[in-house]
Design a protein around this motif. Sequence first.
Motif, PDB file in Angstrom:
ATOM      1  N   LYS A 215       0.844  -1.185   0.000  1.00 31.92           N
ATOM      2  CA  LYS A 215       0.000   0.000   0.000  1.00 31.92           C
ATOM      3  C   LYS A 215       0.886   1.243   0.000  1.00 31.92           C
ATOM      4  CE  LYS A 215      -4.110  -1.953   0.410  1.00 31.92           C
ATOM      5  NZ  LYS A 215      -5.170  -1.773  -0.620  1.00 31.92           N
ATOM      6  N   SER A 216       0.334   2.362  -0.411  1.00 30.06           N
ATOM      7  CA  SER A 216       1.083   3.618  -0.357  1.00 30.06           C
ATOM      8  C   SER A 216       1.333   3.997   1.092  1.00 30.06           C
ATOM      9  CB  SER A 216       0.302   4.730  -1.053  1.00 30.06           C
ATOM     10  OG  SER A 216      -0.874   5.041  -0.307  1.00 30.06           O
TER      11      SER A 216
ATOM     12  N   GLN B  94      -6.685   4.168  17.032  1.00 22.70           N
ATOM     13  CA  GLN B  94      -7.899   4.705  17.640  1.00 22.70           C
ATOM     14  C   GLN B  94      -8.791   3.587  18.170  1.00 22.70           C
ATOM     15  OE1 GLN B  94      -9.844   7.321  14.853  1.00 22.70           O
ATOM     16  NE2 GLN B  94      -8.042   8.643  14.617  1.00 22.70           N
TER      17      GLN B  94
ATOM     18  N   GLU C 133       0.762   6.808   2.462  1.00 25.07           N
ATOM     19  CA  GLU C 133      -0.404   7.544   2.944  1.00 25.07           C
ATOM     20  C   GLU C 133      -1.501   6.588   3.406  1.00 25.07           C
ATOM     21  OE1 GLU C 133       1.135   8.056   0.081  1.00 25.07           O
ATOM     22  OE2 GLU C 133       2.065  10.016   0.443  1.00 25.07           O
ATOM     23  N   LYS C 134      -1.735   5.528   2.635  1.00 20.33           N
ATOM     24  CA  LYS C 134      -2.753   4.542   3.014  1.00 20.33           C
ATOM     25  C   LYS C 134      -2.340   3.791   4.266  1.00 20.33           C
ATOM     26  CE  LYS C 134      -6.589   2.296   2.472  1.00 20.33           C
ATOM     27  NZ  LYS C 134      -7.886   2.986   2.702  1.00 20.33           N
ATOM     28  N   ARG C 135      -1.054   3.445   4.369  1.00 21.10           N
ATOM     29  CA  ARG C 135      -0.570   2.762   5.571  1.00 21.10           C
ATOM     30  C   ARG C 135      -0.753   3.633   6.808  1.00 21.10           C
ATOM     31  NH1 ARG C 135       5.332   1.004   3.837  1.00 21.10           N
ATOM     32  NH2 ARG C 135       4.788   1.423   1.661  1.00 21.10           N
ATOM     33  N   LEU C 136      -0.474   4.932   6.676  1.00 22.24           N
ATOM     34  CA  LEU C 136      -0.653   5.843   7.802  1.00 22.24           C
ATOM     35  C   LEU C 136      -2.118   5.907   8.210  1.00 22.24           C
ATOM     36  CD1 LEU C 136       0.519   7.897   9.758  1.00 22.24           C
ATOM     37  CD2 LEU C 136       0.231   9.651   7.996  1.00 22.24           C
ATOM     38  N   GLU C 137      -3.008   5.929   7.239  1.00 27.57           N
ATOM     39  CA  GLU C 137      -4.445   5.939   7.537  1.00 27.57           C
ATOM     40  C   GLU C 137      -4.856   4.669   8.266  1.00 27.57           C
ATOM     41  OE1 GLU C 137      -8.631   5.713   5.014  1.00 27.57           O
ATOM     42  OE2 GLU C 137      -6.855   6.595   4.065  1.00 27.57           O
ATOM     43  N   ILE C 138      -4.357   3.527   7.797  1.00 27.98           N
ATOM     44  CA  ILE C 138      -4.672   2.251   8.444  1.00 27.98           C
ATOM     45  C   ILE C 138      -4.139   2.230   9.877  1.00 27.98           C
ATOM     46  CG2 ILE C 138      -4.202  -0.236   8.403  1.00 27.98           C
ATOM     47  CD1 ILE C 138      -4.140  -0.034   5.328  1.00 27.98           C
TER      48      ILE C 138
ATOM     49  N   ASP D 145      -3.482   4.781  11.874  1.00 28.66           N
ATOM     50  CA  ASP D 145      -4.256   5.695  12.721  1.00 28.66           C
ATOM     51  C   ASP D 145      -5.582   5.074  13.128  1.00 28.66           C
ATOM     52  OD1 ASP D 145      -2.321   7.643  12.695  1.00 28.66           O
ATOM     53  OD2 ASP D 145      -3.222   8.788  11.050  1.00 28.66           O
ATOM     54  N   ASN D 146      -6.243   4.411  12.199  1.00 32.43           N
ATOM     55  CA  ASN D 146      -7.513   3.756  12.516  1.00 32.43           C
ATOM     56  C   ASN D 146      -7.330   2.643  13.537  1.00 32.43           C
ATOM     57  OD1 ASN D 146      -9.015   5.375  10.786  1.00 32.43           O
ATOM     58  ND2 ASN D 146      -8.810   3.989   9.037  1.00 32.43           N
TER      59      ASN D 146
END
Length: 295
Positions: A169-170, A183, A172-177, A179-180
Amino acid sequence: MQTFNHLITTRPHDVRQILISDLHLSPEEPALVQAFLALLDDCLALPALKCLFILGDWFEVWLGDDAYLTLSANARQTHWLSPIIAKLQQLQSTGCDILVMHGNRDFLLAQDFCDLFGGKLIFEPYTLQVGQEKYRLEHGDALCTDDKKYQFFRKIMRHRLTQWYLLNKSLEKRLEIADNMRQKSQQNNTKKAAYIMDVNDAAVNRAIYSFDALLHGHTHRPEIHYSSDGKTRYVLGDWRLLDADTRQPKVSAVIGVVTVAINSNNSNGSSNNTHKNNHDDNAEFNLFEFNFLQR
C-alpha cells in the motif's frame, strides 16, 4: 531499584549490556527522542559495553522501512530519525552490538533499516546468558493471552501475507490504516479490565519453564516478580514523559543492565537467537530507573 540520571557513572567499566523497550519514539514526542539520544551518549561513555537490546515498540508506529529509505538525501538531513541513526552508527563502530526486536507497534520493522547503523533484527524468544543463568527475552504481548481479541489480531498482523499486503500500500494509506487501528485499540482498551492487558500466569509459566528468568516489556508495568520455584520475571518499563507542563520536563524509564565486576575476564559472542557473557560467574542483571531532564 536504583535511579540514575546517567548510566551507572560510578561503575562505568562494569556495564556490559543495556536492555530497553517501549520507547514509543515519534516526532510528536521530541522529549522521548532527546532522552534516547542521551541514553546513547551514556552508552558511548561505557568502555566495556558490548550490547544494546531494544526489545520492541522502539517506535510509536512503523509504516515500513521504505518510509525512511526512500527519502532523498536532502530530506534525510532534516528527518528526526537521522540523528538517532548517526548516534547508533557511532555506538556500533565502538564494537557494541545493537539488537532490535519487534513489538506490537513496529512489527513492520525490517533488517534493511537496521543495516543503516549495523544493527541486527532478532526474533522472540531470544536467549541471553547471564552468568550461569539463562534468560528468555521477548516483547511481552504474546504473554497477554487473556486478551483473546488482541491475540487474534496479533496473529493476523504478524502473518507474512498481511505484511506483504500492507507494505504494498502507499505510505499515505498505511498511515491511515495505522491511525484507525490505534484509535480502535485505545477505545477497546478503555473497556477492558486491567488484568486482561497484563500477562497470563499460565503463559508465563510455559515461557519460563526451561529458563531461569523471563524478561519482557509491553505491559508498561515495570516490576520484579519472584516465583516459588526460584525463577524471576523482570518487566521493563515504558519511557514516560513526566511534568510535561513544567519548564524542565523529565523522561523516566525502567531499563535492564547486565554488569560484570571489573576484575572478571570477559568476552561476548552472539548468534541469531542467543547472546552470551561467556559464562562470567559474577555477571548480574538488575533493573534501574533511568531519568533524563530536558533542558
